[in-house]
Design a protein around this motif. Structure first.
Motif, short mmCIF file in Angstrom:
data_model
loop_
_atom_site.label_atom_id
_atom_site.label_comp_id
_atom_site.label_asym_id
_atom_site.label_seq_id
_atom_site.Cartn_x
_atom_site.Cartn_y
_atom_site.Cartn_z
N ASP A 1 12.94 -12.46 -6.77
CA ASP A 1 12.04 -13.05 -7.76
C ASP A 1 12.17 -12.36 -9.12
N THR B 1 13.77 -13.35 -13.48
CA THR B 1 12.83 -13.17 -14.59
C THR B 1 13.42 -12.24 -15.64
N HIS C 1 11.19 -9.50 -3.40
CA HIS C 1 10.70 -9.15 -4.74
C HIS C 1 11.84 -9.07 -5.74
N ARG D 1 6.57 -19.91 -8.57
CA ARG D 1 5.24 -19.73 -7.97
C ARG D 1 4.13 -19.87 -9.01
N TYR D 2 4.38 -19.38 -10.22
CA TYR D 2 3.36 -19.51 -11.27
C TYR D 2 3.08 -20.98 -11.58
N THR E 1 2.72 -13.70 -10.88
CA THR E 1 3.74 -14.75 -10.77
C THR E 1 4.39 -15.06 -12.11
N GLN F 1 1.10 -22.49 -8.69
CA GLN F 1 -0.26 -22.00 -8.53
C GLN F 1 -1.15 -22.27 -9.74
N ALA G 1 7.74 -17.61 -16.74
CA ALA G 1 7.07 -17.99 -15.49
C ALA G 1 8.09 -18.47 -14.47
#
Length: 666
Positions: A273, A277, A270, A330-331, A98, A334, A327
């Motif tokens: 996401d 990043t 994917h 989700r990181y 993540t 979590q 990050a």
């Protein structure tokens, strides 16, 4: 204030009393309103203080997380390249895919885990063979259109020991074989080129070029199934970060494969996401260049909004190296926010984070909620604005409403107590005033009742004493008048004495077996004789004495009750000079009825007239004299005999009073 004025003006007293009660009720209402308002303010303050405390604790916890990250990055900066790679890989594995750790050097960019970065902001220039090596083949291919000669040149070069020359030659060889319509041979050459993996050809991996060329050839050959399979595998590898690519190469080959293959939702997710990043890493690379020029801070954190997704950047630098955490949402959920769940559970709160531009990083509730604690990024030194709300505002609101209802209920009960108490006090005062008035009227009525027989006694006695009697016959009449006046006076006195004994509960009855026929006729005839002197006639409707059962009764008391009913019938019949008396047997009970065609009684007064001192309004209007005790005594006597009194009356028509007595045979 004298008693006469008190009784004369009770409305003034009641008005004053009601005014005092209204002032008291208004005061209680104002006090209740103020108390509710204060309770609401205190409850809001208590909830706000709890939210503020929770917001401070959450901010402190998040700052601690940033401090831990900086400590880790500081330790990474001191490691050698090999140790740094191992340690960064270990740290990135804790993020479970993540987040990634990026390491920048002046001429290199490394990401851990590598597959998490789709493309790189910078790629070092690969060592390429000189273009002159391939010049002869390219002249034959592009200028002379001699594909056979070009194939021969490139096939010879493909045997070179230099991987870069060999890879470049294989790519060109496959292209010319395709142009020469030697598709099978071209596919074989692309397969051979694919085995050279990351060997650079024109700055791109040989494997990527070979697989793209293979898909292009299969598409030309209309081998749809194979091209979809090959394109799907290529698309998956592109989105799994198999090769180090820059943005342009990544987008080009992604668009190329999309022509042959429609990715499944998982791959698309994917990419959604991964692209933010990779874009964030590009921004971080630009910041690294500014840091090297002294135009940006060497260590810090920042939340950026890219393609509708939040990305957190945390970095630490030294002169020749930058280590950063990149990050996604989700990181944070979590790794960081999950650790806050016990704290938020204890405080019974929810959390929302927004960046400097107002984009939501984590929104567990609407940021427009009214009761919340807000901590700006300037206050907390965090890259977000914190908003903390109660975990269950509806439950808190329900609790507040329940407490408010209890307060309202308490004040309502108190208010009702004041109103009810005021009502009963006013009612009691009114009754006492009314009783006092009735007693005053009773005294006046009794005085009048006594005056008539006393006047007769005085007048007749004086005439007899003075000898002013013209004859013996007249003398006997005077004596008879004296007897009747004395009997009337006696009955009045006995009535008052009996009433007093009844009120004191000391009245005693002497019950005996009474034959109701002779008894009824005797009382009626005695009353008829007296009523006849006043011009009234008593009509006995029937003579049922032969059929009436005997009754256990107090002869004197029962005679007084019947006499009172007959007397009332005469008294309240000023126009009609006839009353009717009747005795019958109904369902085993003796029924004695007295009927008149007099004033009558309104329906709403038919129960009140049996109270002491109470007289019907029609009697008072007509000026009929009375004490208001007759019917009270009748009801008391009949009840003592186990019977009951019934009334049937209509104003202006007359009344029927009936005494029902149980027979002695029952």
């Amino acid at each position: 204030m004298s008693l006469s004025l008190w009784f004369r003006s009770p409305r003034y007293l009641l008005t004053l009393f009601l005014a005092i009660m209204l002032v008291l009720a208004a005061s209680l209402s104002w006090l209740g309103w103020r108390l509710l308002k204060q309770d609401r303010a205190l409850e809001s303050q208590r909830i706000q203080e709890r939210l503020d405390n929770a917001a401070d604790l959450i901010a402190a916890s998040l700052l601690h997380k940033f401090s831990e990250s900086r400590v880790q990055f500081t330790s990474l900066l001191t490691l050698s390249d090999s140790d740094l790679a191992a340690r960064a890989s270990e740290l990135s594995s804790q993020g479970a895919g993540t987040a990634l750790i990026v390491v920048f050097r002046p001429q290199a960019v490394d990401a851990y885990p590598r597959a998490a970065l789709l493309y790189y902001p910078f790629l070092p220039t690969a060592k390429e063979p000189p273009a002159s090596i391939f010049e002869a083949g390219e002249v034959a291919e592009f200028q002379q259109k001699d594909f056979a000669k070009a194939i021969a040149v490139f096939r010879e070069l493909s045997q070179s020991k230099d991987p870069a020359i060999r890879a470049g030659a294989l790519l060109r060889l496959g292209r010319n074989l395709r142009k020469a319509q030697q598709s099978r041979a071209a596919l074989d050459i692309y397969g051979e080129l694919e085995q050279m993996r990351a060997t650079p050809v024109g700055g791109l991996p040989a494997e990527l070029l070979a697989r793209h060329a293979r898909c292009t050839l299969l598409d030309e050959l209309k081998r749809t199934t194979e091209v979809k399979r090959e394109a799907g595998l290529l698309y998956a590898d592109l989105h799994n970060g198999r090769w180090k690519l820059d943005r342009g190469a990544y987008r080009f080959y992604t668009q190329e494969t999309s022509r042959w293959y429609t990715p499944d939702p998982e791959l698309q997710a994917h990419e959604q996401d991964g692209v933010p990043t990779a874009t964030a890493v590009e921004l971080l690379w630009e910041a690294w260049q500014r840091i090297r020029r002294g135009e940006d801070i060497a260590a810090g954190h920042r939340s950026v909004w890219i393609l509708g997704r939040p990305v957190l950047l945390v970095w630490q630098t030294r002169s020749d190296r930058l280590v950063a955490l990149v990050a996604g949402e989700r990181y944070l959920e979590q790794q960081w926010l999950l650790a806050l769940q016990p704290l938020m559970g204890r405080q019974s709160v929810r959390l929302a984070l927004t960046d400097a531009e107002g984009h939501p990083l984590l929104a567990q509730f609407s940021t427009t909620s009214t009761r919340q604690a807000i901590r700006s990024s300037a206050e907390t030194q965090l890259p977000w604005t914190l908003r903390v709300l109660s975990q269950d505002p509806q439950a808190e609101l329900a609790q507040e409403m329940n407490r408010r209802r209890l307060l309202l209920l308490a004040f309502a009960l108190l208010f009702a107590f004041v109103l009810v108490g005021s009502y009963f006090i006013a009612r009691a005062v009114t009754r006492e005033v009314e009783v006092a008035r009735l007693q005053s009227d009773f005294v006046s009525a009794v005085s009048h009742e006594f005056r008539t027989p006393l006047a007769s006694l005085c007048q007749l006695s004086e005439m007899l004493t003075d000898g002013r009697v013209p004859s013996e016959t007249r003398r006997q009449e005077y004596y008879e008048g004296l007897r009747r006046a004395s009997e009337r006076l006696y009955r009045l006195v006995e009535t008052l004495l009996d009433f007093g004994r009844m009120q004191a509960g000391a009245q005693q009855y002497r019950f005996e077996l009474v034959e109701m026929g002779p008894f009824f006729r005797g009382v009626v005839e005695a009353f008829a004789q007296e009523a006849g002197e006043r011009g009234y006639r008593v009509d006995v409707a029937e003579h049922p004495h032969l059929h009436l059962p005997p009754v256990q009764a107090d002869r004197e008391a029962l005679a007084r009750a019947l006499w009172n009913l007959l007397d009332n019938a005469v008294k309240y019949s000023p126009q009609n000079k006839t009353v009717w008396a009747k005795a019958t047997c109904e369902n085993g009970r003796v029924a004695i009825s007295v009927t008149d065609k007099g004033l009558g009684i309104a329906t709403h007064e038919q129960k009140r007239i049996f109270r002491k001192f109470v007289r019907a309004a029609s009697a008072e209007i007509a000026g009929a004299k009375g004490t208001g005790l007759g019917l009270t005594m009748v009801q008391h006597i009949v009840a003592a005999h186990g019977g009951q009194v019934q009334v049937d009356s209509e104003p202006g028509v007359g009344s029927v009073f009936t005494i029902l007595l149980p027979s002695a045979k029952e």
